[in-house]
Motif scaffolding. Structure first.
Motif, PDB file in Angstrom:
ATOM      1  N   ASN A  55      -5.064  -2.749  -3.823  1.00  0.00           N
ATOM      2  CA  ASN A  55      -4.148  -3.127  -4.858  1.00  0.00           C
ATOM      3  C   ASN A  55      -4.946  -2.716  -6.242  1.00  0.00           C
ATOM      4  OD1 ASN A  55      -2.016  -5.147  -4.420  1.00  0.00           O
ATOM      5  ND2 ASN A  55      -3.290  -5.707  -3.055  1.00  0.00           N
ATOM      6  N   LYS A  56      -6.287  -2.160  -6.002  1.00  0.00           N
ATOM      7  CA  LYS A  56      -7.037  -1.662  -6.726  1.00  0.00           C
ATOM      8  C   LYS A  56      -6.965  -0.253  -7.381  1.00  0.00           C
ATOM      9  CE  LYS A  56     -11.170  -4.504  -5.302  1.00  0.00           C
ATOM     10  NZ  LYS A  56     -12.525  -4.601  -4.961  1.00  0.00           N
ATOM     11  N   TYR A  57      -6.247   0.390  -6.567  1.00  0.00           N
ATOM     12  CA  TYR A  57      -5.976   1.874  -6.783  1.00  0.00           C
ATOM     13  C   TYR A  57      -4.563   2.330  -6.810  1.00  0.00           C
ATOM     14  CZ  TYR A  57      -6.426   2.699  -1.863  1.00  0.00           C
ATOM     15  OH  TYR A  57      -6.172   2.311  -0.432  1.00  0.00           O
ATOM     16  N   LEU A  58      -3.523   1.625  -6.162  1.00  0.00           N
ATOM     17  CA  LEU A  58      -2.360   1.975  -5.860  1.00  0.00           C
ATOM     18  C   LEU A  58      -1.507   1.663  -7.003  1.00  0.00           C
ATOM     19  CD1 LEU A  58      -1.483   1.361  -2.213  1.00  0.00           C
ATOM     20  CD2 LEU A  58      -1.812   3.527  -3.246  1.00  0.00           C
ATOM     21  N   SER A  59      -0.507   2.028  -7.301  1.00  0.00           N
ATOM     22  CA  SER A  59       0.284   1.861  -8.384  1.00  0.00           C
ATOM     23  C   SER A  59       1.081   0.568  -8.112  1.00  0.00           C
ATOM     24  CB  SER A  59       1.596   2.886  -8.702  1.00  0.00           C
ATOM     25  OG  SER A  59       2.471   2.947  -7.641  1.00  0.00           O
ATOM     26  N   ALA A  60       1.524  -0.297  -9.125  1.00  0.00           N
ATOM     27  CA  ALA A  60       2.306  -1.477  -8.884  1.00  0.00           C
ATOM     28  C   ALA A  60       3.586  -1.097  -8.109  1.00  0.00           C
ATOM     29  CB  ALA A  60       2.712  -2.111 -10.471  1.00  0.00           C
ATOM     30  N   GLU A  61       4.121  -0.020  -8.345  1.00  0.00           N
ATOM     31  CA  GLU A  61       5.372   0.113  -7.568  1.00  0.00           C
ATOM     32  C   GLU A  61       4.817   0.137  -5.798  1.00  0.00           C
ATOM     33  OE1 GLU A  61       8.396   3.716  -6.618  1.00  0.00           O
ATOM     34  OE2 GLU A  61       7.662   3.596  -8.597  1.00  0.00           O
ATOM     35  N   ASN A  62       3.830   0.921  -5.612  1.00  0.00           N
ATOM     36  CA  ASN A  62       3.470   1.128  -4.265  1.00  0.00           C
ATOM     37  C   ASN A  62       2.910  -0.352  -3.837  1.00  0.00           C
ATOM     38  OD1 ASN A  62       3.978   3.752  -3.417  1.00  0.00           O
ATOM     39  ND2 ASN A  62       2.260   4.429  -4.824  1.00  0.00           N
ATOM     40  N   CYS A  63       2.377  -0.941  -4.565  1.00  0.00           N
ATOM     41  CA  CYS A  63       1.849  -2.328  -4.120  1.00  0.00           C
ATOM     42  C   CYS A  63       2.755  -3.429  -3.530  1.00  0.00           C
ATOM     43  CB  CYS A  63       0.756  -2.948  -5.172  1.00  0.00           C
ATOM     44  SG  CYS A  63      -0.745  -2.181  -5.275  1.00  0.00           S
TER      45      CYS A  63
ATOM     46  N   ASN B 100      -0.917   9.201   0.493  1.00  0.00           N
ATOM     47  CA  ASN B 100       0.197   9.706  -0.523  1.00  0.00           C
ATOM     48  C   ASN B 100      -0.678   9.668  -1.750  1.00  0.00           C
ATOM     49  OD1 ASN B 100       1.970   9.844   1.297  1.00  0.00           O
ATOM     50  ND2 ASN B 100       2.890   8.077   0.817  1.00  0.00           N
ATOM     51  N   TYR B 101      -1.587   8.756  -1.950  1.00  0.00           N
ATOM     52  CA  TYR B 101      -2.411   8.666  -3.469  1.00  0.00           C
ATOM     53  C   TYR B 101      -3.282   9.890  -3.540  1.00  0.00           C
ATOM     54  CZ  TYR B 101      -6.484   7.088  -6.301  1.00  0.00           C
ATOM     55  OH  TYR B 101      -7.486   6.973  -7.139  1.00  0.00           O
ATOM     56  N   PHE B 102      -4.027  10.046  -2.390  1.00  0.00           N
ATOM     57  CA  PHE B 102      -4.775  11.167  -2.298  1.00  0.00           C
ATOM     58  C   PHE B 102      -4.366  12.673  -2.334  1.00  0.00           C
ATOM     59  CE2 PHE B 102      -8.303   8.751  -0.104  1.00  0.00           C
ATOM     60  CZ  PHE B 102      -9.367   8.901  -1.062  1.00  0.00           C
ATOM     61  N   GLU B 103      -3.108  12.715  -1.902  1.00  0.00           N
ATOM     62  CA  GLU B 103      -2.280  13.818  -1.875  1.00  0.00           C
ATOM     63  C   GLU B 103      -1.756  14.170  -3.430  1.00  0.00           C
ATOM     64  OE1 GLU B 103      -0.268  14.677   2.466  1.00  0.00           O
ATOM     65  OE2 GLU B 103       0.653  13.218   1.006  1.00  0.00           O
ATOM     66  N   ASN B 104      -1.593  12.930  -4.112  1.00  0.00           N
ATOM     67  CA  ASN B 104      -1.202  13.154  -5.565  1.00  0.00           C
ATOM     68  C   ASN B 104      -2.332  13.599  -6.560  1.00  0.00           C
ATOM     69  OD1 ASN B 104       1.676  12.831  -5.373  1.00  0.00           O
ATOM     70  ND2 ASN B 104       1.583  10.554  -5.242  1.00  0.00           N
ATOM     71  N   GLU B 105      -3.793  12.934  -6.076  1.00  0.00           N
ATOM     72  CA  GLU B 105      -4.713  13.339  -6.860  1.00  0.00           C
ATOM     73  C   GLU B 105      -5.417  14.692  -6.656  1.00  0.00           C
ATOM     74  OE1 GLU B 105      -6.953  10.850  -8.737  1.00  0.00           O
ATOM     75  OE2 GLU B 105      -4.864  10.164  -8.965  1.00  0.00           O
ATOM     76  N   PHE B 106      -5.144  15.242  -5.609  1.00  0.00           N
ATOM     77  CA  PHE B 106      -5.903  16.558  -5.172  1.00  0.00           C
ATOM     78  C   PHE B 106      -4.542  17.521  -4.682  1.00  0.00           C
ATOM     79  CE2 PHE B 106      -8.999  13.273  -4.244  1.00  0.00           C
ATOM     80  CZ  PHE B 106     -10.048  13.841  -4.808  1.00  0.00           C
ATOM     81  N   LYS B 107      -3.975  18.055  -5.779  1.00  0.00           N
ATOM     82  CA  LYS B 107      -2.905  18.836  -5.740  1.00  0.00           C
ATOM     83  C   LYS B 107      -3.000  20.249  -5.509  1.00  0.00           C
ATOM     84  CE  LYS B 107       0.239  15.809  -7.940  1.00  0.00           C
ATOM     85  NZ  LYS B 107       1.425  15.467  -8.761  1.00  0.00           N
TER      86      LYS B 107
ATOM     87  N   ALA C 156       0.596   1.246   7.263  1.00  0.00           N
ATOM     88  CA  ALA C 156       0.843   1.392   6.002  1.00  0.00           C
ATOM     89  C   ALA C 156      -0.017   1.370   4.733  1.00  0.00           C
ATOM     90  CB  ALA C 156       1.995   0.293   5.732  1.00  0.00           C
ATOM     91  N   TYR C 157      -0.936   0.662   4.924  1.00  0.00           N
ATOM     92  CA  TYR C 157      -2.331   1.043   3.999  1.00  0.00           C
ATOM     93  C   TYR C 157      -2.493   2.421   4.175  1.00  0.00           C
ATOM     94  CZ  TYR C 157      -2.960  -4.160   4.072  1.00  0.00           C
ATOM     95  OH  TYR C 157      -2.568  -5.409   3.892  1.00  0.00           O
ATOM     96  N   ALA C 158      -2.661   2.901   5.234  1.00  0.00           N
ATOM     97  CA  ALA C 158      -3.243   4.330   5.457  1.00  0.00           C
ATOM     98  C   ALA C 158      -2.254   5.348   4.770  1.00  0.00           C
ATOM     99  CB  ALA C 158      -3.623   4.686   6.855  1.00  0.00           C
ATOM    100  N   GLU C 159      -0.847   5.252   5.107  1.00  0.00           N
ATOM    101  CA  GLU C 159       0.066   6.106   4.641  1.00  0.00           C
ATOM    102  C   GLU C 159       0.064   6.164   3.001  1.00  0.00           C
ATOM    103  OE1 GLU C 159       4.147   7.763   6.420  1.00  0.00           O
ATOM    104  OE2 GLU C 159       3.940   5.338   6.395  1.00  0.00           O
ATOM    105  N   HIS C 160       0.134   4.940   2.355  1.00  0.00           N
ATOM    106  CA  HIS C 160       0.239   4.735   1.145  1.00  0.00           C
ATOM    107  C   HIS C 160      -1.231   5.489   0.211  1.00  0.00           C
ATOM    108  CE1 HIS C 160       3.866   2.885  -0.045  1.00  0.00           C
ATOM    109  NE2 HIS C 160       3.918   2.274   1.096  1.00  0.00           N
ATOM    110  N   THR C 161      -2.293   5.229   1.041  1.00  0.00           N
ATOM    111  CA  THR C 161      -3.563   5.656   0.539  1.00  0.00           C
ATOM    112  C   THR C 161      -3.425   7.379   0.407  1.00  0.00           C
ATOM    113  OG1 THR C 161      -4.491   3.773   1.124  1.00  0.00           O
ATOM    114  CG2 THR C 161      -6.167   5.558   0.848  1.00  0.00           C
TER     115      THR C 161
END
Length: 166
Positions: A143-151, A25-32, A18-23
């Motif tokens: 918790n340092k880089y994911l949004s509050a919603e994702n956390c 997703n974070y990268f995919e949003n950062e590097f579109k 779950a950590y990997a999947e959310h991370t």
């Protein structure tokens, strides 16, 4: 919440996936821009193989390792992480992504009575204290880089997997 070491190995791996999947997703949003689509696809394949392993499928941990060890390919998993390794902004999420995948591969290898790689990290057995420390560190890091919603989503996932069996 129950201590991470008092839950099953599969539940620990599920939390890390779950950590990997959310991370990811974070990268995919950062590097579109699409430059790292291939790397993201490989990471997604690794995560999916992890879910297959959790469902009881026999996964070749060596294949997982080879998917990660792609120094020969442009825009592969480790090529992606090496590119941004020095950037302060991405150091923590890259670390989480790599360590969650290492943990998956370790557990796959361990369940097959194989020695884990890389030998410079462990001798084939991850001490329980170190395993606990790694997972707790991953929990803090997301918790340092994911949004509050994702956390919050991750918190609910963790609560589900840490729940005592009835």
């Amino acid at each position: 919440m129950r201590d991470i070491m008092n839950i099953s190995i599969n539940n620990r791996v599920a939390i890390c996936l779950a950590y990997a999947e959310h991370t990811l997703n974070y990268f995919e949003n950062e590097f579109k821009d699409g430059d790292y689509h291939q790397a993201f696809e490989q990471f997604r394949n690794i995560i999916n193989m992890g879910y297959e392993w959790l469902s009881g499928s026999n996964i070749n941990w060596g294949l997982l390792y080879n998917l990660c060890n792609d120094d020969e390919r442009d825009y592969g998993c480790f090529n992606f992480t090496a590119t941004f390794e020095c950037s302060d902004k991405y150091e923590t999420p890259i670390s989480v992504l790599i360590w969650t995948i290492y943990y998956l591969i370790y557990q796959c290898a361990h369940s097959s009575n194989e020695k884990y790689f890389p030998q410079d990290l462990w001798d084939g057995h991850l001490p329980q204290e170190e395993e606990k420390s790694i997972i707790e560190t991953l929990h803090i890091a997301v918790n340092k880089y994911l949004s509050a919603e994702n956390c919050e989503k991750l918190k609910l996932i963790e609560e589900e997997y840490r729940r005592p069996l009835a």
